[in-house]
Design an enzyme around this catalytic site. Structure first.
Site, PDB file in Angstrom:
ATOM      1  N   LYS A 195       0.810  -1.221   0.000  1.00  0.00           N
ATOM      2  CA  LYS A 195       0.000   0.000   0.000  1.00  0.00           C
ATOM      3  C   LYS A 195       0.848   1.277   0.000  1.00  0.00           C
ATOM      4  O   LYS A 195       2.064   1.213   0.041  1.00  0.00           O
ATOM      5  CB  LYS A 195      -0.963  -0.032   1.194  1.00  0.00           C
ATOM      6  CG  LYS A 195      -1.946  -1.197   1.118  1.00  0.00           C
ATOM      7  CD  LYS A 195      -2.905  -1.077  -0.051  1.00  0.00           C
ATOM      8  CE  LYS A 195      -3.520  -2.381  -0.519  1.00  0.00           C
ATOM      9  NZ  LYS A 195      -4.285  -3.134   0.401  1.00  0.00           N
TER      10      LYS A 195
HETATM   11  C1  LIG Z   1      -5.296  -4.213   0.657  1.00  0.00           C
HETATM   12  C2  LIG Z   1      -6.756  -4.012   0.643  1.00  0.00           C
HETATM   13  C3  LIG Z   1      -7.569  -4.416   1.717  1.00  0.00           C
HETATM   14  C4  LIG Z   1      -7.072  -5.253   2.848  1.00  0.00           C
HETATM   15  O1  LIG Z   1      -6.052  -4.715   3.587  1.00  0.00           O
HETATM   16  P1  LIG Z   1      -5.018  -5.662   4.390  1.00  0.00           P
HETATM   17  O2  LIG Z   1      -4.251  -4.680   5.203  1.00  0.00           O
HETATM   18  O3  LIG Z   1      -4.177  -6.345   3.356  1.00  0.00           O
HETATM   19  O4  LIG Z   1      -5.802  -6.596   5.204  1.00  0.00           O
HETATM   20  C5  LIG Z   1      -8.912  -4.103   1.674  1.00  0.00           C
HETATM   21  N1  LIG Z   1      -9.445  -3.446   0.635  1.00  0.00           N
HETATM   22  C6  LIG Z   1      -8.709  -3.075  -0.424  1.00  0.00           C
HETATM   23  C7  LIG Z   1      -9.365  -2.351  -1.545  1.00  0.00           C
HETATM   24  C8  LIG Z   1      -7.349  -3.363  -0.464  1.00  0.00           C
HETATM   25  O5  LIG Z   1      -6.629  -3.004  -1.531  1.00  0.00           O
END
Ligand SMILES: *Cc1c(COP(=O)(O)O)cnc(C)c1O
Length: 414
Positions: A195
């Protein structure tokens, strides 16, 4: 989940992001500081500081850090107090974690199709799906491009619906002067390795304004139940007085639990992770600028061709390009899968994000299926592409990517 390109050498000249952010001596230094401090590694000062900075950044009254974006979504959806028969409207074009928690509730999920210009949920489709049982809208800002929040919030207001923003892609997003995370009623962020910023690989945040939610969430993430606790001498329940024969009446539990809603969990972000989050948040502007520069270069390469189009970015929006997306135009003669193959052969690793959720087996088992969201389906199966776009790409890699794209599109255009 993504689908990889068919031709797949073991190493790529231009890899897709495994790390969406960049770590350097600043993060190493702060982790060393936390470790050397001798202070607690859980529920300490660093968590408080990170949350305070996050509140300032997003502009909400509350921000609660948790262990992942998925856990943030689970807890946010819990706060909606969904009851059997309630309806939730959501998008088919997001990562499965956005709506996975809804599988644990006896509710009806309605998928509103997306806009072909942005892959974001279409407010007109939402309006068609609203019924008196609609309790919530769960949406994503796909790739970091904000959904049409003014229209959506107006609908929500009119019908008393709670809006959850999955802002996992949208740290750095600004919509008409306001950051994502304060645009709906409750928002969730992810600090997963891929992210825009990361808290050492895993982490998340929940933001909102409501004080009653804050009390409930703070308990929930710290192993207490989501319930109403009252002093036992005020409940007059069976244990309001210790039973006769208890040796140490003073040691009887002093509180009773009423209106039990859910068992708590431990969702606490560790202190080193929170400290790294603090440093990463300071770096966000440079990380976003890097993504935007790469996106600008790719957009320049793409817009030379008639057969492709990029998402529309309105002038009053800041797009942090968590993902770089574009579309192959129908009738252009360019076949999307052929383009993916050529890029793979030219050293560019691509993933397609995301398979339409209403077609996943667990949602088909609930009666969803093909034809329900024709725009999302057509884009996914024929038109939609994602290219590597992350701060660790070098200038050389970015140029290779732009050149590979130009080579492939020239060969496929006619
Ligand atoms: C990465 C992501 C998540 C989940 O986040 P994690 O920290 O990996 O559990 C949820 N929604 C979207 C759109 C994502 O890209």
């Amino acid at each position: 989940m993504g689908i990889s390109t068919p031709a797949r050498p073991t190493t790529f000249t231009v890899p897709y992001a495994r790390m969406g952010s960049q770590l350097d001596e600043r993060e190493v230094g702060i982790v060393r500081e936390v470790m050397a401090s001798g202070q607690t590694l859980s529920q300490g000062l660093w968590r408080d500081r990170f949350e305070e900075r996050f509140r300032e950044h997003v502009g909400t009254r509350h921000a609660f850090s948790v262990t992942s974006g998925t856990v943030a979504l689970e807890l946010a959806i819990h706060l909606l107090d969904l009851e059997p028969g309630d309806e939730v409207i959501t998008t088919p074009q997001t990562y499965q974690a956005t709506i996975q928690p809804l599988l644990n509730y006896d509710v009806t999920v309605r998928f509103a199709d997306v806009l072909p210009t942005s892959l974001n949920i279409d407010p007109d489709r939402i309006a068609e799906l609203i019924t008196p049982r609609t309790k919530a809208i769960v949406l994503v800002h796909y790739a970091g491009l904000p959904a049409q929040m003014d229209e959506i919030m107006a609908l929500a207001e009119r019908h008393g619906i709670v809006v959850v923003e999955d802002a996992a892609h949208a740290l750095g997003t600004v919509y008409r002067g306001r950051p994502a995370g304060q645009l709906g009623h409750i928002a969730t962020f992810s600090f997963h390795s891929s992210k825009n910023i990361t808290t050492l690989g895993e982490g998340g945040m929940i933001t909102f304004d409501r004080d009653d939610w804050a009390d409930r969430l703070d308990r929930l993430r710290g192993n207490e139940s989501d319930a109403v606790f009252v002093p036992s001498d005020q409940t007059f329940g069976p244990f309001s007085q210790p039973p006769a024969g208890v040796l140490y009446p003073g040691r009887a539990y002093t509180h009773e639990c009423t209106e039990f809603r859910r068992a708590g969990t431990n969702a606490t972000l560790s202190e080193p992770a929170a400290a790294v989050g603090l440093v990463q948040l300071d770096k966000l502007p440079e990380l976003v600028a890097r993504r935007q520069a790469i996106a600008a270069r790719l957009t320049e390469a793409l817009t030379r061709f008639d057969g492709v189009r990029v998402p529309e970015v309105p002038a009053d929006v800041v797009h942090p390009y968590h993902l770089f997306t574009f579309f192959v135009e129908p009738g252009s003669g360019i076949e999307r899968d052929a383009l993916l193959r050529r890029l793979g052969e030219d050293g560019v690793e691509t993933y397609l994000r995301y398979f339409p959720l209403h077609l996943l087996p667990e949602w088909r088992a609930q009666g969803h299926g093909y034809g329900e969201c024709p725009v999302a389906e057509r884009l996914w199966f024929e038109q939609h592409m994602n290219l590597p776009c992350h701060p660790s790409l070098t200038m050389t890699q970015t140029e290779h990517l732009a050149d590979a794209l130009t080579r492939a599109l020239t060969a496929l255009s006619r």
